[in-house]
Enzyme design. Sequence first.
Site, short mmCIF file in Angstrom:
data_model
loop_
_atom_site.label_atom_id
_atom_site.label_comp_id
_atom_site.label_asym_id
_atom_site.label_seq_id
_atom_site.Cartn_x
_atom_site.Cartn_y
_atom_site.Cartn_z
N ASP A 73 36.29 35.61 24.39
CA ASP A 73 36.12 34.57 25.40
C ASP A 73 35.77 33.21 24.79
O ASP A 73 36.35 32.20 25.18
CB ASP A 73 35.03 35.00 26.39
N ALA A 109 37.04 32.99 30.57
CA ALA A 109 38.37 33.43 30.12
C ALA A 109 38.53 34.93 30.29
O ALA A 109 39.57 35.41 30.78
CB ALA A 109 38.58 33.03 28.65
N ASP A 110 37.52 35.69 29.92
CA ASP A 110 37.56 37.14 30.10
C ASP A 110 37.73 37.51 31.57
O ASP A 110 38.60 38.30 31.94
CB ASP A 110 36.26 37.77 29.59
N VAL A 111 36.86 36.97 32.40
CA VAL A 111 36.85 37.37 33.80
C VAL A 111 38.13 36.93 34.51
O VAL A 111 38.73 37.69 35.27
CB VAL A 111 35.60 36.80 34.50
#
Length: 391
Positions: free
Chosen positions: A136, A164-166
């Site tokens: 992320d 970014a991950d989520v």
Amino acid sequence: MSRLPLSHIRVLDLSRVRAGPTCVKFFGDFGADVIKVERTDGEGDPMGDDRYSSDYVNAQRNKRGITLDLKRPEGVAVLKRLIETVDVVVENFRPDVKHRLGIDYDSLSAINPRLVYTSISAFGETGPYSARPGFDLIAQGMGGLMWLTGYADRGPLRAGISPADVSAGIFAAIGAMIALIERERSGKGQWVQANLLSSQIMLLDYQAMSWLMDGHIPQQRANDRPKIVPTGVYKAKDGYFTISTVGNDSYHRLCSAIGALELSSDPRFVTADLRESNRDALNASIEAATSQNTASAWIECLNAAGVPAGPIYKLDEMFSDPQVKEIGIVQSLNHPKLGHVEILGQPIKLSRTPAEIRRAPPELGEHTDEVLAEFGFEPAEVAELRRLRVI
């Protein structure tokens, strides 16, 4: 028959860390049979180091768990038997890894043409960075967010969450569900791809468009929002709160509510462009007024006047707010070892078939025998796989 809307869908979860579980959580919460596949030693996933941590419990709910050694051909053979009847696979292997293992899209869709194969990568499946590891923070930097966050004289700043991950997980879930809907018409699955970099760039929204269409590179503005002034964080007698105005009418209502009518007619502030050009002077004038009363008093006053304003909460304060309680974002889970715990629910509400938190995260390999039996493996086959330490 389950009333949950995705109870007819079976998902094989090969993912690790955060983006993949975020994607799969949408399926599990709305009723899909999610089967989490882990290494036989339980290693390889940083989130799995503590299976009873708050992060792990929240991310891995509503799944059954099996173990499988995909580095061995016998393990890949087991996976391919499972693939015959599953609807969705979610994975976040680097492109070279899944091809080396023989579990890439082409290989698995040849077994099950209806398969929706969902890949989440750091930078995409092709291109000069496709084989790089990425997390992320790297996507926040490459994706422009850190350049926009913080104060101009203090250097780039990461966001306090993992956007970014989520977002990659959310976009992957949307893509997979679109593919499932399209499959009803075509009868065919397809390869769904999401990555942290493009997801982070997508989140930039109007800031990205400032460059793409206007040729303007946005700078760090701290709490100030570009072009919409006054909007930001303002000082009260006992702390800080937020105000957001849009348009002249909202600005004039603000001036009236804070007892500063002279700001409405001040030639420096009469248009949106002038307010942006003279932002610092305007904000100083507003704070001269707002610092005379408490944040809660201003929030009540401004909202009554039709000017959006709100508190800046610490997390304990946020979860105590009556509106947060009303929207039901916090859900209960009965964990066999932790007892009653509270976790984050779904922000999506369906009137007839809402999400449900039904299962605690599985122990390592908890459902291996059960799942393999459902897929037609005979007890002798399961025993042999266990003897070979494939499961």
